[in-house]
Write a protein that holds these residues in place. Structure first.
Motif, short mmCIF file in Angstrom:
data_model
loop_
_atom_site.label_atom_id
_atom_site.label_comp_id
_atom_site.label_asym_id
_atom_site.label_seq_id
_atom_site.Cartn_x
_atom_site.Cartn_y
_atom_site.Cartn_z
N ASP A 1 23.41 -27.06 1.53
CA ASP A 1 23.00 -28.31 2.18
C ASP A 1 23.48 -28.30 3.63
O ASP A 1 24.69 -28.26 3.89
N LEU A 2 22.52 -28.39 4.56
CA LEU A 2 22.85 -28.44 5.99
C LEU A 2 22.09 -29.58 6.65
O LEU A 2 21.57 -29.47 7.75
N ILE B 1 20.99 -28.62 14.01
CA ILE B 1 20.74 -27.18 14.15
C ILE B 1 19.74 -26.92 15.28
O ILE B 1 18.68 -27.52 15.33
N GLU B 2 20.10 -26.00 16.17
CA GLU B 2 19.24 -25.65 17.29
C GLU B 2 18.58 -24.30 17.04
O GLU B 2 18.79 -23.66 16.01
N ALA B 3 17.78 -23.87 18.02
CA ALA B 3 16.98 -22.66 17.83
C ALA B 3 17.84 -21.44 17.53
O ALA B 3 17.56 -20.67 16.60
N GLU B 4 18.92 -21.25 18.29
CA GLU B 4 19.76 -20.08 18.09
C GLU B 4 20.42 -20.12 16.72
O GLU B 4 20.46 -19.12 16.00
N ASN C 1 18.56 -26.94 2.10
CA ASN C 1 18.28 -28.28 2.61
C ASN C 1 18.56 -28.30 4.11
O ASN C 1 19.70 -28.26 4.54
N LEU C 2 17.48 -28.36 4.90
CA LEU C 2 17.59 -28.46 6.36
C LEU C 2 16.98 -29.76 6.87
O LEU C 2 16.48 -29.84 7.98
N SER C 3 17.05 -30.80 6.06
CA SER C 3 16.44 -32.09 6.42
C SER C 3 17.12 -32.71 7.62
O SER C 3 18.32 -32.52 7.86
N ASN D 1 26.73 -31.13 5.02
CA ASN D 1 25.95 -32.15 5.72
C ASN D 1 26.79 -32.86 6.77
O ASN D 1 28.00 -32.99 6.64
N TYR D 2 26.12 -33.33 7.82
CA TYR D 2 26.72 -34.15 8.88
C TYR D 2 27.90 -33.44 9.56
O TYR D 2 28.91 -34.05 9.88
N ARG D 3 27.77 -32.14 9.81
CA ARG D 3 28.85 -31.39 10.46
C ARG D 3 28.57 -31.18 11.94
O ARG D 3 29.50 -30.85 12.69
N CYS D 4 27.29 -31.31 12.37
CA CYS D 4 26.92 -31.10 13.77
C CYS D 4 27.48 -29.78 14.28
O CYS D 4 28.24 -29.72 15.26
N MET D 5 27.13 -28.70 13.64
CA MET D 5 27.66 -27.38 13.97
C MET D 5 26.94 -26.77 15.16
O MET D 5 25.73 -26.88 15.29
#
Length: 574
Positions: A56-57, A62-65, A84-86, A30-34
């Motif tokens: 958990d992400l 997360i963007e489309a790609e 978890n993609l909340s 969580n909170y990694r801004c990957m």
């Protein structure tokens, strides 16, 4: 080593937390801004990871790609059970790619999509993907933007799905029409046990629909209707369902405009319905009175496990406080009971015969006849009869006061009749809408299902200004040559993984194997003619991951998983 080489190939720095915890059951990123590249490297590593079951992400931007890389990984990974993609603002593009992945995945049981700005049209993807899904048991769609139209799609999903046990739709924008649609789906659902509908806007009309549904639903165990603008009237309609329902154990109604009157109705349900299974009711904002506590004591003596959450003691019954009746009506009731006329009553006080009596004589007459009026009522009546403070009461004023009393009584009666008629019409309107929604639900026998050969297109984000499609490289093209440069280990690529998927037996068609998200095969729709299809068990095995650094290779296989094989009629059969 797979992850490190993947990071080198896509040009990103490895996440040290994953390297340290890649063998943990719960992977919290969580909170990694990957970036999409970071997600691609992670997805490559997770394809063959057999340890992680909870991923958990949340809040990772997360963007489309990146979402497409994750979904392609999940189509191959057969160990991750909770995703978890909340709070990633996936929006439409994210929901579509997720729902197109679900027919390919064989392990996911819980999906959390809270706070992703999903709208009404996005709910249609869930209705299509989960109507015939037999694996997902928990779905969190809270803190989104579903309204009544979205609730219609979700109601269809609830009606036809046979695996969901927990559904969270709290903090959306669902109102009366949506509540009716969800109630229609819940009325025929056979698996849902926990339903959270808090922080919406159902109102009393929604409570009518849910109360009607509770009469027939026999699977729901926990229902949360907190903060839905439901007042005492709505509680009474809800109680009509609770009087029959013998399955619900936990009911949340906190932060609704309920008073002690509504709280007493809930306890009366417990008293009337001997088969009631209620163990907990939450009305944390309600002040109760002594009568409530006495009734609660009598109930807990019979059902010691029952508990109710309240704010405290000190409430009162709105509209049912001890109130004084119109003193003129009390006198008229007294005369009617004894079959006396008002003129006869007055002449007994009028000794002089001039149709006027002193106020003191009037008071004495009321006491002598034992008319049940207290001092406040007597003074109130005298003020009406002697408005000019003359010290005498005229017979004509007494007659006029009685006329006004009768007119007011008739007007109140008409208002009450009108109110009851409107309530009956409103209730009937909601019930008619509920029946119409029931008829609109697609029956399970005509659910459209698709084989596992599903293509996930490159989805263009809604906020992107360019009309160009994403040119994301599929994970299956991650070249094995990258790994072959090292002579110490070898790892199978996605294109080599063969996974047997559920298939439809259509004229003895061969089984579908090795389905990839990037395949160009077309999906075909067929009709499901049987409500109870035959079950077949297929053993699934993942390829072994061998490392020459290890003294002995480690081989892990997928557990056996059951699937439904749907028998369909031959081609041309209608």
């Amino acid at each position: 080593m797979v992850y490190r080489l993947a990071c080198m190939d896509v040009g990103v720095s490895p996440i040290s937390y994953y390297i340290r915890h890649r063998s943990d059951n719960h992977l919290n990123l969580n909170y990694r801004c990957m970036s999409p590249k970071a997600l691609k490297a992670l997805s490559i590593a997770l394809v063959t990871n057999t340890a992680v079951t909870i991923l958990d992400l949340e809040h990772d931007g997360i963007e489309a790609e990146g979402a497409q890389y994750l979904m392609e990984m999940l189509a191959e990974n057969c160990f991750i059970q909770t995703l978890n993609l909340s709070n990633n603002e996936l929006r439409t593009w994210g929901v579509e790619v997720l729902c197109r992945m679900l027919p390919l995945n064989i392990s996911l049981k819980c999906i959390k999509l809270s706070g992703n700005k999903l709208t009404n049209n996005d709910a249609a993807f869930f209705a299509d993907a989960l109507s015939a899904n037999l694996r997902i048991s928990e779905l969190d769609l809270s803190y989104n933007e579903f309204g009544d139209k979205g609730a219609e799609f979700l109601g269809q999903m609830i009606a036809t799905n046979e695996s969901l046990e927990t559904l969270n739709l709290s903090w959306n924008q669902i109102q009366t029409q949506g509540a009716v649609a969800l109630s229609a789906g819940l009325r025929v659902n056979i698996t849902l046990k926990v339903l959270d509908l808090s922080y919406n806007g159902f109102g009393n009309e929604g409570a009518i629909a849910i109360g009607e549904t509770l009469k027939s639903n026999n699977t729901l165990l926990e229902l949360n209707l907190s903060t839905n603008h439901i007042n005492n009237e709505g509680v009474s309609m809800l109680c009509k369902g609770l009087e029959i329902n013998d399955n619900v154990k936990i009911l949340y109604l906190s932060n609704n405009p309920i008073t002690v009157e509504g709280a007493l109705n809930l306890l009366e349900v417990m008293k009337k319905n001997e088969k009631s299974n209620l163990e907990k009711i939450s009305i944390k904002n309600v002040l109760v009175n002594e009568s409530f506590m006495e009734l609660l004591k009598s109930i807990t003596q019979i059902r010691p496990q029952f508990q109710i959450e309240i704010k405290g003691v000190g409430g009162f019954l709105a509209g049912k406080q001890p109130r004084r009746h119109d003193p003129m009506k009390v006198i008229q009731d007294y005369l009617d009971k004894r079959k006396l006329r008002l003129s006869d009553f007055f002449r007994n006080m009028d000794k002089a015969g001039n149709m006027s009596v002193p106020v003191s004589d009037f008071r004495k007459a009321l006491q002598q006849h034992n008319i049940p009026l207290d001092l406040v009522q007597v003074e109130d009546l005298i003020n009406k009869l002697d408005k000019e403070n003359t010290g005498a009461i005229d017979y004509r004023n007494l007659v006029d006061t009685r006329k006004r009393m009768i007119q007011e009584q008739r007007e109140q009666f008409r208002k009450e009749e009108t109110r009851q008629r409107k309530e009956q019409q409103k209730t009937q309107r909601v019930l008619n809408t509920l029946n119409s929604a029931m008829k609109a639900i697609t029956p399970r026998s005509s659910i459209v299902i698709s084989p596992s050969q599903v293509k996930l297109p490159d989805i263009q984000p809604l906020e992107a200004s360019s009309s160009r499609r994403l040119s994301a490289t599929l994970l299956s093209s991650w070249h094995h040559a990258v790994m072959s440069n090292s002579s110490r280990y070898s790892v199978p690529t996605l294109s080599r993984i063969q996974v047997h998927r559920p298939f439809s037996n259509f004229n003895n068609a061969p089984s579908v194997s090795g389905a990839m998200l990037g395949s160009s095969s077309q999906a075909h729709s067929i009709s499901q003619p049987e409500l109870v299809p035959k079950l077949h068990v297929r053993s699934l095995s993942c390829p072994s991951v061998t490392s020459k650094l290890e003294a002995h290779p480690v081989t892990k296989s997928r557990p056996a998983t059951s699937f439904r094989t749907v028998q369909v009629p031959p081609s041309g059969h209608k």
